[in-house]
Design a protein around this motif. Sequence first.
Motif, PDB file in Angstrom:
ATOM      1  N   LEU A 190       0.495   3.466  -4.072  1.00  0.00           N
ATOM      2  CA  LEU A 190       0.797   2.911  -5.286  1.00  0.00           C
ATOM      3  C   LEU A 190       2.092   3.663  -5.833  1.00  0.00           C
ATOM      4  N   THR A 191       3.160   2.845  -6.091  1.00  0.00           N
ATOM      5  CA  THR A 191       4.393   3.434  -6.729  1.00  0.00           C
ATOM      6  C   THR A 191       4.676   3.076  -8.194  1.00  0.00           C
ATOM      7  N   SER A 192       5.723   3.584  -8.773  1.00  0.00           N
ATOM      8  CA  SER A 192       5.831   3.043 -10.314  1.00  0.00           C
ATOM      9  C   SER A 192       6.409   1.756 -10.215  1.00  0.00           C
ATOM     10  N   GLU A 193       7.021   1.090  -8.964  1.00  0.00           N
ATOM     11  CA  GLU A 193       7.663  -0.087  -9.057  1.00  0.00           C
ATOM     12  C   GLU A 193       6.701  -0.901  -8.549  1.00  0.00           C
ATOM     13  N   GLY A 194       5.621  -0.496  -7.777  1.00  0.00           N
ATOM     14  CA  GLY A 194       4.630  -1.704  -7.170  1.00  0.00           C
ATOM     15  C   GLY A 194       3.637  -0.991  -6.251  1.00  0.00           C
ATOM     16  N   PHE A 195       3.185  -1.680  -5.161  1.00  0.00           N
ATOM     17  CA  PHE A 195       2.144  -1.172  -4.400  1.00  0.00           C
ATOM     18  C   PHE A 195       2.472  -1.443  -3.045  1.00  0.00           C
ATOM     19  N   VAL A 196       1.785  -0.775  -2.072  1.00  0.00           N
ATOM     20  CA  VAL A 196       1.909  -1.044  -0.589  1.00  0.00           C
ATOM     21  C   VAL A 196       0.636  -1.549   0.077  1.00  0.00           C
ATOM     22  N   VAL A 197       0.511  -2.536   0.716  1.00  0.00           N
ATOM     23  CA  VAL A 197      -0.624  -2.851   1.565  1.00  0.00           C
ATOM     24  C   VAL A 197      -0.398  -2.907   2.993  1.00  0.00           C
ATOM     25  N   GLU A 198      -1.592  -3.245   3.947  1.00  0.00           N
ATOM     26  CA  GLU A 198      -1.239  -3.710   5.261  1.00  0.00           C
ATOM     27  C   GLU A 198      -0.704  -4.964   5.286  1.00  0.00           C
ATOM     28  N   ALA A 199       0.272  -5.488   6.209  1.00  0.00           N
ATOM     29  CA  ALA A 199       0.565  -6.777   6.377  1.00  0.00           C
ATOM     30  C   ALA A 199      -0.209  -7.346   7.360  1.00  0.00           C
ATOM     31  N   GLU A 200      -0.964  -6.852   8.230  1.00  0.00           N
ATOM     32  CA  GLU A 200      -1.761  -7.643   9.329  1.00  0.00           C
ATOM     33  C   GLU A 200      -3.204  -7.962   8.538  1.00  0.00           C
ATOM     34  N   THR A 201      -3.754  -7.383   7.521  1.00  0.00           N
ATOM     35  CA  THR A 201      -5.306  -7.564   7.365  1.00  0.00           C
ATOM     36  C   THR A 201      -5.039  -8.090   5.922  1.00  0.00           C
ATOM     37  N   THR A 202      -3.812  -8.229   5.059  1.00  0.00           N
ATOM     38  CA  THR A 202      -3.840  -8.728   3.642  1.00  0.00           C
ATOM     39  C   THR A 202      -3.098  -9.942   3.686  1.00  0.00           C
ATOM     40  N   PRO A 203      -3.492 -11.094   3.368  1.00  0.00           N
ATOM     41  CA  PRO A 203      -2.482 -12.356   3.361  1.00  0.00           C
ATOM     42  C   PRO A 203      -1.345 -12.226   2.328  1.00  0.00           C
ATOM     43  N   LYS A 204      -0.557 -12.939   2.211  1.00  0.00           N
ATOM     44  CA  LYS A 204       0.571 -13.136   1.301  1.00  0.00           C
ATOM     45  C   LYS A 204       0.007 -13.082  -0.127  1.00  0.00           C
ATOM     46  N   GLY A 213       1.403 -13.653  -7.573  1.00  0.00           N
ATOM     47  CA  GLY A 213       0.826 -14.113  -9.097  1.00  0.00           C
ATOM     48  C   GLY A 213       0.199 -12.725  -9.536  1.00  0.00           C
ATOM     49  N   LEU A 214      -1.072 -13.317 -10.385  1.00  0.00           N
ATOM     50  CA  LEU A 214      -1.789 -12.150 -10.994  1.00  0.00           C
ATOM     51  C   LEU A 214      -2.697 -11.626 -10.280  1.00  0.00           C
ATOM     52  N   VAL A 215      -2.827 -10.218 -10.201  1.00  0.00           N
ATOM     53  CA  VAL A 215      -3.742  -9.442  -9.435  1.00  0.00           C
ATOM     54  C   VAL A 215      -4.343  -8.177 -10.153  1.00  0.00           C
ATOM     55  N   ASP A 216      -5.694  -7.567  -9.983  1.00  0.00           N
ATOM     56  CA  ASP A 216      -6.156  -6.574 -10.721  1.00  0.00           C
ATOM     57  C   ASP A 216      -6.212  -5.320  -9.577  1.00  0.00           C
ATOM     58  N   LEU A 217      -5.670  -4.373 -10.003  1.00  0.00           N
ATOM     59  CA  LEU A 217      -5.799  -3.132  -9.384  1.00  0.00           C
ATOM     60  C   LEU A 217      -6.897  -2.247  -9.930  1.00  0.00           C
ATOM     61  N   MET A 252       3.442  -4.206   3.892  1.00  0.00           N
ATOM     62  CA  MET A 252       3.930  -5.328   2.966  1.00  0.00           C
ATOM     63  C   MET A 252       4.004  -4.345   1.462  1.00  0.00           C
ATOM     64  N   VAL A 253       5.347  -4.503   0.967  1.00  0.00           N
ATOM     65  CA  VAL A 253       5.537  -3.950  -0.238  1.00  0.00           C
ATOM     66  C   VAL A 253       5.806  -5.018  -1.325  1.00  0.00           C
ATOM     67  N   TYR A 254       4.875  -4.653  -2.462  1.00  0.00           N
ATOM     68  CA  TYR A 254       4.983  -5.978  -3.628  1.00  0.00           C
ATOM     69  C   TYR A 254       5.538  -4.953  -4.924  1.00  0.00           C
ATOM     70  N   ASP A 255       6.166  -5.656  -5.590  1.00  0.00           N
ATOM     71  CA  ASP A 255       7.003  -5.261  -6.946  1.00  0.00           C
ATOM     72  C   ASP A 255       6.040  -5.745  -8.120  1.00  0.00           C
ATOM     73  N   PHE A 256       6.112  -4.895  -9.090  1.00  0.00           N
ATOM     74  CA  PHE A 256       5.220  -5.419 -10.386  1.00  0.00           C
ATOM     75  C   PHE A 256       6.439  -6.217 -11.228  1.00  0.00           C
ATOM     76  N   LYS A 257       6.096  -7.348 -11.615  1.00  0.00           N
ATOM     77  CA  LYS A 257       6.893  -8.094 -12.545  1.00  0.00           C
ATOM     78  C   LYS A 257       6.296  -7.731 -13.824  1.00  0.00           C
ATOM     79  N   ARG A 258       5.024  -7.335 -14.121  1.00  0.00           N
ATOM     80  CA  ARG A 258       4.481  -6.942 -15.084  1.00  0.00           C
ATOM     81  C   ARG A 258       3.163  -6.105 -14.771  1.00  0.00           C
ATOM     82  N   ASN A 259       2.890  -4.933 -15.386  1.00  0.00           N
ATOM     83  CA  ASN A 259       2.006  -4.082 -15.160  1.00  0.00           C
ATOM     84  C   ASN A 259       1.266  -3.557 -16.345  1.00  0.00           C
TER      85      ASN A 259
END
Length: 115
Positions: free
Chosen positions: A41-55, A58-62, A84-91
């Motif tokens: 978890l970073t200040s700009e987003g989070f990182v997941v495994e690309a192989e086991t996580t689908p694209k 939108g709206l997700v819960d941490l 896979m790196v995801y960025d927050f548009k809103r957190n």
Amino acid sequence: MIESLPQSIWTEMHAAKRRADRKISRLRVEAGGDSFRVLRLTSEGFVVEAETTPKLRGLVDLYDGGRHLSQCLIVAAAQEGDEMVYDFKRNTAAADGAPLDFERPDDAPIALLGR
């Protein structure tokens, strides 16, 4: 020192680090009723495994274990190797209760006691 290691050993060291990170991390992201492990978890987003996580989009819960941390609007930023790196548009941080629409006095009673 680490630059002089053979490529096979370097690859195995990084794979072992990813396996250890996977075991340690309690963070997870929920989207559409499914849950996926968050590696970092970073200040700009989070990182997941690309192989086991689908694209995700939108709206997700941490969550940290069972504790709801935040509700986020995300976009895919980049794929770095097998991550896979995801960025927050809103957190937005999750709250335990509804927000108050009035000021609560410091000496207000916490609860009412029965007789």
